[in-house]
Design an enzyme around this catalytic site. Structure first.
Site, short mmCIF file in Angstrom:
data_model
loop_
_atom_site.label_atom_id
_atom_site.label_comp_id
_atom_site.label_asym_id
_atom_site.label_seq_id
_atom_site.Cartn_x
_atom_site.Cartn_y
_atom_site.Cartn_z
N GLU A 148 7.16 5.89 -2.24
CA GLU A 148 6.53 7.13 -1.22
C GLU A 148 6.70 6.75 0.18
O GLU A 148 6.76 5.89 0.70
CB GLU A 148 5.04 7.14 -1.72
CG GLU A 148 4.82 7.27 -3.13
CD GLU A 148 3.41 7.72 -3.55
OE1 GLU A 148 3.15 8.41 -4.62
OE2 GLU A 148 2.39 7.26 -2.82
N CYS B 58 6.34 7.35 7.98
CA CYS B 58 5.87 5.93 7.34
C CYS B 58 6.73 5.58 6.20
O CYS B 58 6.64 6.17 5.15
CB CYS B 58 4.18 6.03 6.96
SG CYS B 58 3.82 4.40 6.14
N CYS C 269 4.34 -4.37 -4.25
CA CYS C 269 4.21 -5.17 -3.26
C CYS C 269 3.82 -6.54 -4.13
O CYS C 269 3.19 -6.41 -4.98
CB CYS C 269 3.10 -4.88 -2.31
SG CYS C 269 3.03 -6.04 -0.97
N CYS D 109 -3.18 -7.86 -1.79
CA CYS D 109 -4.49 -7.88 -1.00
C CYS D 109 -5.31 -7.00 -1.84
O CYS D 109 -5.16 -5.82 -2.52
CB CYS D 109 -3.90 -6.93 0.22
SG CYS D 109 -2.92 -8.14 1.34
N CYS E 134 -5.90 -2.85 -1.61
CA CYS E 134 -4.94 -2.04 -1.18
C CYS E 134 -4.31 -1.63 -3.06
O CYS E 134 -4.12 -2.39 -3.56
CB CYS E 134 -3.59 -2.91 -0.71
SG CYS E 134 -2.21 -1.74 -0.50
N GLY F 77 5.00 -2.11 0.05
CA GLY F 77 5.75 -3.41 0.46
C GLY F 77 5.32 -3.99 1.44
O GLY F 77 4.94 -3.53 2.41
N GLU F 78 5.83 -5.43 1.65
CA GLU F 78 5.78 -6.11 2.89
C GLU F 78 7.23 -6.56 3.32
O GLU F 78 8.07 -7.12 2.86
CB GLU F 78 5.33 -7.60 2.16
CG GLU F 78 5.38 -8.62 3.29
CD GLU F 78 4.85 -8.30 4.63
OE1 GLU F 78 3.62 -7.99 4.78
OE2 GLU F 78 5.58 -8.54 5.69
N SER G 158 4.82 -3.66 10.38
CA SER G 158 3.47 -4.04 10.08
C SER G 158 3.72 -5.17 9.06
O SER G 158 4.39 -4.87 7.85
CB SER G 158 2.76 -3.19 9.42
OG SER G 158 1.45 -3.44 9.29
N SER H 280 -1.63 -6.90 9.80
CA SER H 280 -2.72 -6.75 8.90
C SER H 280 -3.79 -7.92 8.98
O SER H 280 -3.67 -8.72 8.20
CB SER H 280 -2.27 -6.28 7.69
OG SER H 280 -1.65 -5.14 7.79
N HIS I 237 -7.56 -7.83 9.36
CA HIS I 237 -8.76 -7.31 8.43
C HIS I 237 -9.81 -8.54 8.16
O HIS I 237 -10.70 -7.98 7.74
CB HIS I 237 -8.11 -7.21 7.14
CG HIS I 237 -7.04 -6.30 6.95
ND1 HIS I 237 -6.97 -5.06 7.62
CD2 HIS I 237 -5.83 -6.22 6.21
CE1 HIS I 237 -5.87 -4.45 7.26
NE2 HIS I 237 -5.26 -4.94 6.51
N ASN J 262 -9.72 3.60 2.81
CA ASN J 262 -9.43 4.49 2.16
C ASN J 262 -9.54 4.14 0.86
O ASN J 262 -8.87 3.38 0.07
CB ASN J 262 -8.04 5.01 2.36
CG ASN J 262 -7.67 5.54 3.72
OD1 ASN J 262 -8.48 6.34 4.19
ND2 ASN J 262 -6.82 4.99 4.38
N CYS K 187 -3.43 5.16 4.46
CA CYS K 187 -2.94 3.71 4.49
C CYS K 187 -3.54 3.05 3.24
O CYS K 187 -4.72 3.18 2.74
CB CYS K 187 -3.67 3.12 5.51
SG CYS K 187 -3.56 3.71 7.08
N1 SAH Z 1 2.55 -4.77 3.77
C1 SAH Z 1 2.53 -4.49 5.30
C2 SAH Z 1 2.84 -3.07 5.28
C3 SAH Z 1 1.61 -2.18 4.81
S1 SAH Z 1 1.06 -1.49 6.26
C4 SAH Z 1 1.14 -4.80 5.74
O1 SAH Z 1 0.27 -5.40 5.20
O2 SAH Z 1 0.95 -5.03 6.99
C5 SAH Z 1 -0.50 -0.52 5.49
C6 SAH Z 1 -1.51 -0.65 6.29
O3 SAH Z 1 -2.61 -0.21 5.38
C7 SAH Z 1 -1.95 -2.35 6.03
O4 SAH Z 1 -2.53 -2.79 7.20
C8 SAH Z 1 -2.84 -2.42 5.06
O5 SAH Z 1 -3.61 -3.54 5.05
C9 SAH Z 1 -3.81 -1.22 5.30
N2 SAH Z 1 -4.43 -0.85 3.99
C10 SAH Z 1 -4.10 -1.21 2.77
N3 SAH Z 1 -5.04 -0.67 1.73
C11 SAH Z 1 -5.72 -0.03 2.48
C12 SAH Z 1 -6.55 1.01 2.11
N4 SAH Z 1 -7.42 1.24 1.21
N5 SAH Z 1 -7.50 1.52 3.20
C13 SAH Z 1 -7.09 1.43 4.38
N6 SAH Z 1 -6.37 0.67 4.93
C14 SAH Z 1 -5.47 -0.02 3.77
#
Ligand code: SAH
Length: 371
Positions: free
Chosen positions: A96, A109, A116, A120, A123, A163-164, A195, A217, A219, A294, A337
């Site tokens: 996507e 994006c 992935c 996490c 996610c 993905g990462e 990211s 990221s 968190h 989200n 996100c």
């Molecule tokens: N894998 C990379 C790229 C993804 S970026 C990374 O982790 O940075 C997507 C961003 O959205 C990341 O910061 C991720 O942690 C965040 N994210 C993942 N799930 C989410 C959710 N349910 N609500 C809000 N942000 C979320």
């Protein structure tokens, strides 16, 4: 092996590769530049339409090369202007890509992997498991498709889709070079953001080969909690992550690391967490993006109430850290996100595991958080 599999996909090539390929066929390098420009600046993927290439080159190219892109198979426009494209790859996997307009800005994006592998806990992409890395053409192809749909290049690209990106290092770096190339999408370094969840050795490598903007990221402001939310932290803890990020921006006084911090109700959003975060970021040029969580089907977390997010933000701001709350965009089409899922044939065997792990993750995290 079929003939198709042995052909070079021209969309996998950066400018230097394209010149080398054309020279290898016995033509001048500048024809390689023109070929590259046709594909990316003009969006032309038809040899015959590349009118300034010598006829003989146009005839010989299709013998050994092809131009293959991901295909848009679904479009999900949202009432806030966000649009999500589902793209199918040659092997039937789906990824996507999200388009986010904001005034004069248009941000794409982009995904870097099918699924992935990082798991996490908050996610949705993680729940899909992992299949494979995307190739350069599948990464730049998302920008190519967006540029055609919009009839212009996007103004910004964020490597924040599925993905990462730092786990697919070479392809991502090459695709980002093409984004920045003047003969292609012409994006300045501040307009391409990668990211990462924090693959520390590759943050160091990135510093050596690229100048794109870095988002991390984070968190969580301590290892105990981050180990639970972003499990890669067990391998690369904060004591390694922070110096790597600091070093990434050290050569340019105007640069800052963007820290993404998802606001999870009762998990990481207390005044104590804010205080720990301020201490953690001391001495690192930073801006903090607070992301309201989200939700997605089957997730056990809740979104922090807006007032609590604002208290958290104000506390950071008072200590001199630029912090903003990221506007939630595209959530009604599951494009926000952490909501991107595509169609992933999982190869990790994780799906079975996750079902077990999801029994009580929030409880587990609360225990850690209250330590
Ligand atoms: N894998 C990379 C790229 C993804 S970026 C990374 O982790 O940075 C997507 C961003 O959205 C990341 O910061 C991720 O942690 C965040 N994210 C993942 N799930 C989410 C959710 N349910 N609500 C809000 N942000 C979320």
């Amino acid at each position: 092996m079929t003939a198709i599999e042995t052909k070079t996909n021209l969309l996998d090539l950066d400018l230097a590769d394209c010149e080398a390929l054309v020279v290898g066929l016995g033509f001048k390098a500048f024809h390689g530049r023109n070929l590259f420009k046709w594909m990316h600046k003009h969006g032309v993927v038809d040899y015959d339409a590349m009118s300034d290439l010598p006829k003989s080159l146009r005839l010989v190219l299709p013998e050994t090369t092809e131009m293959r892109l991901p295909r848009i198979i679904e479009e999900h426009p949202s009432s806030d202007g966000t649009n999500k494209w589902v793209m199918e790859l040659h092997d039937g996997q789906r990824i996507e890509t999200v388009f986010i307009p904001e005034g004069k800005r248009s941000t794409i994006c982009v995904s870097s992997q099918v699924g992935c592998a990082l798991n996490c806990s908050f996610c949705a992409t993680a729940r899909q498991g992992f299949n494979r890395n995307l190739s350069v053409s599948e990464i730049i192809g998302q920008v190519w498709q967006a540029a055609r749909r919009l009839d212009r290049s996007p103004t910004n690209v964020v490597m924040m889709g599925m993905g990462e990106p730092l786990a697919n290092f070479e392809a991502v770096v090459k695709a980002m070079e093409i984004m920045q190339d003047d003969l292609a999408y012409m994006l300045a370094k501040q307009r391409v953001t990668l990211s990462t969840s924090g693959i520390v050795p590759n943050i160091h490598r990135l510093r050596e080969v690229s100048d794109v903007s870095l988002a991390v990221s984070l968190h969580a402001p301590n290892d105990a909690l981050r180990d639970e939310l972003v499990p890669i932290n067990r391998k690369y803890p904060l004591a390694e992550l922070l110096p790597a990020c600091k070093q990434y921006v050290a050569n340019d006084k105007r640069r800052k690391v963007t820290w993404e911090y998802v606001m999870l109700d009762g998990v990481n959003d207390s005044p104590t967490h804010a205080k720990q975060l301020i201490r953690l970021l001391e001495g690192v040029p930073s801006k903090v993006n607070l992301i309201p969580f989200n939700p997605f089907a089957g997730s056990d977390f809740g979104t922090s109430p807006l007032e609590r997010i604002e208290v958290f933000r104000a506390r950071l701001a008072r200590s001199g850290i630029f912090a903003m709350t990221r506007k939630t965009r595209g959530d009604e089409i599951s494009a926000a996100c952490g909501q991107l899922v595509g169609r992933v044939e999982d190869r990790t065997g994780r799906l079975g595991r996750v079902r077990v792990e999801t029994n009580e993750p929030v409880g587990l995290i609360k225990r850690v958080a209250s330590r």
